[in-house]
Design a protein around this motif. Structure first.
Motif: not given
Length: 549
Positions: A168-179, A414-424
């Motif tokens: 679902e994260l992949h479907d939402a556009g988060f695959h790890g880019e930039g991480m 990693t992809t979850l963090w990519q989707a919520n990058l403002s978090k620590t």
């Protein structure tokens, strides 16, 4: 004749003792201070990459004296005793040396040396002095990689990714880019030739390699454990296997000398983690654990699994203190006498991952908690019984172990963090806890359970106003009203609306320079329920939930 035998025995024993005293071994030498170092915390670019500094700044982590390299004058003086300096450790303020007992005595006599300890029974041969280097590349994603994936594209690995909602994260556009994920393991044979990893090299996603066992840059040999571990995150071969973070950048770091088990491997882990930090890694995956060592190295006891005693647990916590998310496997001793987690799974600040089967039942081998000081471990679980991985020949095979549940989770995190990058990194661990199937009643077998992205609506607290974004909530008609602070209007902001299952419903760019904006929801035909709004502007990401009445 008897006297001759005794004499020969004496000479043999004396010769063996002399060999033990003169044969070079590796030692960890602790230094007393960093006085008069040419490095300063005011100029971190001297010893940290731009990405490493940015990771700290994003999480409001200050550079401290612990980050400063070992005083180079001390290193030169140590070299003057005749020992060979292999590595230096910023975090431990220590030097790894190879030398004889006589040379070590000279090192210990130096005024700035605090103490030392042996790291292995006998030393490995001197190796080529490779240079630790990272490619100056942020990685670029090839348009050839399909971002609209169907379940069949994942092949037999679909369930292990879908169990967590990584699909679902992949479907939402988060695959790890930039991480960037640093993989600390025992070797990566075949990774540079297996088709499922070809995209990593085509897109410059492998940004650094180093073998800390032999001190060379070539990691494509030794034990294939790392190849299988990497495949669960990085593989991309539609129809056969797709990993949980296939567009992330990777550092491939060999720290484990698989045929033996000595404290030197913990120190290799430490040095590799420091390298990952300085290179700007966001995540460390470690499918390694330490409890029992080969004699004469002294094994750890369960009482020492307290998160603060072992070399590798302290190293993992230091890594976490720099803003890195450290994901580690719990261990495979659940059905053995030991049964408890290993180290660094006991560390205070890491995400420890146990294993379940395809039905979510804990695997018998998955190591149990708690830590010796009573903390819940593992933190969470993922598929580790009959997980699908690639072997060194590139074949898809089933394999068992928290070695695989760990990296499956690391890719998801990693992809979850990519989707919520403002978090620590700590907030991401807390969020993963809240997404767990046992979030309300964690235990020392499953931890907080199996996290799933579909629970993101209940897992995320109401965010936004304090981050400069707010909604008029609940939404009673078809108008979604958004209020943007100045920091969100200085550059373009992308809006995403996501339903409770993680499905992306709307993606559009907001109007620039408008504090109050209205989105017409009528065409979306939203049903009553809870939805997420995600705002992305440069490095800023904010997620707010709203209720449609």
């Amino acid at each position: 004749m008897q006297r001759l035998v005794l004499l020969m025995l004496f000479l043999f024993c004396f010769g063996s003792l002399h060999a033990q005293q003169t044969e070079p071994k590796k030692y960890l030498v602790y230094l007393s201070d960093k006085n008069n170092t040419p490095y300063t915390i005011q100029q971190p670019a001297q010893f940290l990459s731009e990405k490493a500094i940015a990771r700290r700044q994003r999480q409001q982590i200050s550079v401290t004296t612990r980050d400063l390299p070992v005083n180079p004058a001390y290193v030169q003086t140590i070299k003057g005793t005749g020992v060979e300096v292999w590595y230096t450790s910023r975090w431990f303020n220590a030097v790894v040396v190879r030398g004889t007992a006589e040379q070590l005595a000279q090192v210990n006599a130096l005024s700035f040396v605090k103490n030392s300890r042996s790291l292995n029974r006998i030393s490995s041969p001197s190796a080529t002095n490779g240079t630790l280097a990272v490619k100056n590349s942020s990685g670029t994603s090839s348009e050839a990689l399909n971002t609209m994936l169907a379940p069949g594209d994942y092949g037999l690995a679909y369930h292990q990714a879908n169990m967590l909602g990584a699909t679902e994260l992949h479907d939402a556009g988060f695959h790890g880019e930039g991480m960037t994920i640093a993989v600390l393991d025992a070797g990566f044979p075949g990774v540079n030739t297996i088709p499922a990893f070809a995209h990593l090299y085509q897109n410059n996603q492998v940004i650094g390699t180093f073998d800390f066992v032999t001190r060379t840059e070539n990691v494509y040999g030794a034990n294939a454990h790392g190849t299988s571990v990497l495949s669960t995150m990085a593989a991309y071969l539609p129809g056969k296997m797709i990993g949980t973070a296939y567009k992330a950048n990777y550092l491939l770091l060999r720290t484990e000398d698989a045929p033996t088990e000595h404290n030197i491997e913990e120190v290799n882990w430490l040095i590799a983690a420091e390298y990952a930090d300085s290179a700007g890694a966001d995540v460390i995956n470690s499918s390694l654990g330490y409890t029992v060592f080969d004699a004469p190295s002294v094994s750890y006891s369960y009482e020492q699994m307290d998160g603060n005693t072992t070399i590798v647990a302290r190293a993992a916590d230091f890594a976490a203190a720099t803003g890195i998310l450290v994901v580690t496997s719990a261990g495979n001793d659940g059905n053995k006498t030991w049964k408890y987690i290993s180290s660094p799974a006991d560390a205070d600040s890491v995400l420890t991952v146990g294993a379940v089967d395809s039905l979510g039942v804990v695997a018998s081998f998955s190591s149990r908690g708690p830590t010796a000081d009573g903390r819940i471990k593992p933190d969470v679980v993922a598929l580790g019984a009959n997980a699908y991985v690639l072997n060194s020949a590139g074949n898809l095979v089933k394999s068992n172990g928290t070695s695989f549940s760990g990296p499956i989770m690391a890719g998801f995190a990693t992809t979850l963090w990519q989707a919520n990058l403002s978090k620590t990194n700590y907030e991401i661990i807390q969020l993963i806890h809240r997404l767990g199937s046992k979030a309300s009643a964690p235990d020392n077998t499953l931890g907080y359970g199996i996290p799933n992205y579909s629970r993101i609506v209940t897992g995320l607290p109401t965010l936004g106003a304090e981050e400069g974004v707010a909604l008029v909530n609940p939404v009673t008609g078809n108008d979604l009203i958004i209020l943007l602070a100045d920091n969100w209007r200085i550059q373009l902001t992308e809006l995403q609306i996501i339903d409770a299952t993680g499905k992306l419903i709307l993606k559009k760019m907001l109007q620039p320079d408008q504090e109050r904006q209205t989105i017409d929801l009528q065409a979306l035909a939203l049903q009553k329920g809870v939805y997420l709004c995600r705002f992305i502007s440069g490095n800023q990401i904010a997620t707010i939930r709203f209720v449609k009445l």
